[in-house]
Design a protein around this motif. Sequence first.
Motif, PDB file in Angstrom:
ATOM      1  N   UNK A  88     -28.624  57.700   8.421  1.00 17.14           N
ATOM      2  CA  UNK A  88     -29.013  56.347   8.837  1.00 17.14           C
ATOM      3  C   UNK A  88     -30.450  56.310   9.373  1.00 17.14           C
ATOM      4  N   UNK A  89     -30.964  57.461   9.812  1.00 13.46           N
ATOM      5  CA  UNK A  89     -32.353  57.532  10.273  1.00 13.46           C
ATOM      6  C   UNK A  89     -33.323  57.829   9.137  1.00 13.46           C
ATOM      7  N   UNK A  90     -32.824  57.895   7.927  1.00 15.47           N
ATOM      8  CA  UNK A  90     -33.669  58.218   6.783  1.00 15.47           C
ATOM      9  C   UNK A  90     -34.710  57.141   6.499  1.00 15.47           C
ATOM     10  N   UNK A  91     -35.816  57.566   5.958  1.00 11.59           N
ATOM     11  CA  UNK A  91     -36.952  56.679   5.695  1.00 11.59           C
ATOM     12  C   UNK A  91     -36.576  55.563   4.724  1.00 11.59           C
ATOM     13  N   UNK A  92     -35.927  55.917   3.648  1.00  6.16           N
ATOM     14  CA  UNK A  92     -35.551  54.921   2.645  1.00  6.16           C
ATOM     15  C   UNK A  92     -34.581  53.900   3.237  1.00  6.16           C
ATOM     16  N   UNK A  93     -33.607  54.365   4.019  1.00  8.97           N
ATOM     17  CA  UNK A  93     -32.637  53.469   4.655  1.00  8.97           C
ATOM     18  C   UNK A  93     -33.357  52.511   5.598  1.00  8.97           C
ATOM     19  N   UNK A  94     -34.247  53.048   6.422  1.00  4.69           N
ATOM     20  CA  UNK A  94     -34.955  52.205   7.388  1.00  4.69           C
ATOM     21  C   UNK A  94     -35.933  51.252   6.722  1.00  4.69           C
ATOM     22  N   UNK A  95     -36.552  51.668   5.644  1.00  9.18           N
ATOM     23  CA  UNK A  95     -37.541  50.803   4.991  1.00  9.18           C
ATOM     24  C   UNK A  95     -36.874  49.707   4.158  1.00  9.18           C
ATOM     25  N   UNK A  96     -35.768  50.063   3.487  1.00  9.29           N
ATOM     26  CA  UNK A  96     -35.146  49.101   2.571  1.00  9.29           C
ATOM     27  C   UNK A  96     -33.985  48.321   3.189  1.00  9.29           C
ATOM     28  N   UNK A  97     -33.414  48.804   4.273  1.00 10.18           N
ATOM     29  CA  UNK A  97     -32.302  48.091   4.903  1.00 10.18           C
ATOM     30  C   UNK A  97     -31.144  47.918   3.938  1.00 10.18           C
ATOM     31  N   UNK A  98     -30.676  46.688   3.780  1.00  9.51           N
ATOM     32  CA  UNK A  98     -29.495  46.463   2.932  1.00  9.51           C
ATOM     33  C   UNK A  98     -29.777  46.657   1.438  1.00  9.51           C
ATOM     34  N   UNK A  99     -31.019  46.881   1.046  1.00  5.23           N
ATOM     35  CA  UNK A  99     -31.327  47.235  -0.343  1.00  5.23           C
ATOM     36  C   UNK A  99     -31.096  48.724  -0.606  1.00  5.23           C
ATOM     37  N   UNK A 100     -30.927  49.503   0.457  1.00  5.04           N
ATOM     38  CA  UNK A 100     -30.734  50.943   0.322  1.00  5.04           C
ATOM     39  C   UNK A 100     -29.375  51.245  -0.298  1.00  5.04           C
ATOM     40  N   UNK A 101     -29.346  52.278  -1.128  1.00  9.42           N
ATOM     41  CA  UNK A 101     -28.079  52.723  -1.714  1.00  9.42           C
ATOM     42  C   UNK A 101     -27.134  53.289  -0.671  1.00  9.42           C
ATOM     43  N   UNK A 102     -27.641  53.671   0.499  1.00  6.45           N
ATOM     44  CA  UNK A 102     -26.802  54.219   1.562  1.00  6.45           C
ATOM     45  C   UNK A 102     -26.046  53.111   2.297  1.00  6.45           C
ATOM     46  N   UNK A 103     -26.500  51.877   2.170  1.00  7.44           N
ATOM     47  CA  UNK A 103     -25.849  50.737   2.826  1.00  7.44           C
ATOM     48  C   UNK A 103     -24.981  50.052   1.771  1.00  7.44           C
ATOM     49  N   UNK A 104     -23.736  50.484   1.688  1.00  6.80           N
ATOM     50  CA  UNK A 104     -22.833  49.955   0.670  1.00  6.80           C
ATOM     51  C   UNK A 104     -21.587  49.388   1.337  1.00  6.80           C
ATOM     52  N   UNK A 105     -20.903  48.519   0.654  1.00 11.72           N
ATOM     53  CA  UNK A 105     -19.731  47.841   1.219  1.00 11.72           C
ATOM     54  C   UNK A 105     -18.646  48.811   1.655  1.00 11.72           C
ATOM     55  N   UNK A 106     -18.528  49.959   0.995  1.00  8.73           N
ATOM     56  CA  UNK A 106     -17.467  50.898   1.339  1.00  8.73           C
ATOM     57  C   UNK A 106     -17.924  52.039   2.243  1.00  8.73           C
ATOM     58  N   UNK A 107     -19.157  51.943   2.730  1.00  8.23           N
ATOM     59  CA  UNK A 107     -19.639  52.909   3.724  1.00  8.23           C
ATOM     60  C   UNK A 107     -19.338  52.327   5.097  1.00  8.23           C
ATOM     61  N   UNK A 108     -18.213  52.757   5.652  1.00  5.15           N
ATOM     62  CA  UNK A 108     -17.733  52.159   6.898  1.00  5.15           C
ATOM     63  C   UNK A 108     -18.377  52.773   8.131  1.00  5.15           C
ATOM     64  N   UNK A 109     -19.003  53.929   7.993  1.00  3.78           N
ATOM     65  CA  UNK A 109     -19.710  54.583   9.101  1.00  3.78           C
ATOM     66  C   UNK A 109     -20.948  55.272   8.548  1.00  3.78           C
ATOM     67  N   UNK A 110     -22.015  55.206   9.314  1.00  4.24           N
ATOM     68  CA  UNK A 110     -23.240  55.913   8.953  1.00  4.24           C
ATOM     69  C   UNK A 110     -23.619  56.840  10.100  1.00  4.24           C
ATOM     70  N   UNK A 111     -24.265  57.954   9.746  1.00  6.03           N
ATOM     71  CA  UNK A 111     -24.553  58.998  10.712  1.00  6.03           C
ATOM     72  C   UNK A 111     -26.032  59.357  10.683  1.00  6.03           C
ATOM     73  N   UNK A 112     -26.513  59.768  11.854  1.00  3.55           N
ATOM     74  CA  UNK A 112     -27.847  60.357  11.966  1.00  3.55           C
ATOM     75  C   UNK A 112     -27.661  61.865  12.136  1.00  3.55           C
ATOM     76  N   UNK A 113     -28.747  62.614  12.088  1.00  2.00           N
ATOM     77  CA  UNK A 113     -28.639  64.055  12.304  1.00  2.00           C
ATOM     78  C   UNK A 113     -28.106  64.334  13.707  1.00  2.00           C
ATOM     79  N   UNK A 114     -28.459  63.515  14.672  1.00  2.00           N
ATOM     80  CA  UNK A 114     -27.968  63.700  16.046  1.00  2.00           C
ATOM     81  C   UNK A 114     -26.499  63.298  16.169  1.00  2.00           C
ATOM     82  N   UNK A 115     -26.109  62.180  15.604  1.00  2.00           N
ATOM     83  CA  UNK A 115     -24.711  61.753  15.753  1.00  2.00           C
ATOM     84  C   UNK A 115     -23.753  62.700  15.039  1.00  2.00           C
ATOM     85  N   UNK A 116     -24.188  63.295  13.925  1.00  2.00           N
ATOM     86  CA  UNK A 116     -23.325  64.251  13.230  1.00  2.00           C
ATOM     87  C   UNK A 116     -23.167  65.504  14.082  1.00  2.00           C
TER      88      UNK A 116
END
Length: 195
Positions: A88-116
């Motif tokens: 979730x702290x990734x550059x692409x995720x932060x720059x693109x927001x909901x356009x990112x492939x990591x932000x999908x309807x079935x991704x119910x939880x996202x993690x950072x390197x610290x939270x993992x």
Amino acid sequence: GNGELAKILSNESLFEEIILIEPQPLDVVLPSCKILQAELSEVNLIEPANVVLAFEVLEHINDPKAFLSDISKIISEDGLLIMSTPNVDGFEVNRLGNLSNAIMFDHVRLYSTESIRVLLEQEGWELLVVETPGMFDIDIICNHFNAGSTELRSDPALRFICESDEQIRTEFQLFLQRELLSSHMKIVARKRKNL
């Protein structure tokens, strides 16, 4: 998935036995491969697994603590858990927001390197490796920019990178990897010994 990873592992002969745990039916026939059509929580293995792989799974799990507990029940003492999940702290995720492939309807939880790290430690795992080896963050952003789905007027440095040659884009992607800022993580953890 549909057994793609199992096919690669089988071809490489890395493991004596491969066990696929999948609630949905799989049509996979591979040497040394056994399919258990079940929920992970229902699985009891005769011999514990030495390695558990969960690639692009954790972000789909509602209760990650229960998931890790279920893995603990089937893995050997000092066994390895190898996972991948979006960062979730990734550059692409932060720059693109909901356009990112990591932000999908079935991704119910996202993690950072610290939270993992915190999650694994709380659940009795020793974190051995956390990396963000992704190779496509800048390409994905530049593709959105070139397609007109994102604008970079307010970010001249990123616009410069997108308009630059492949070498500059590659160097920036390597920077993202080194700084744990790529949008996908690879995690290796060891089950702690019961004291």
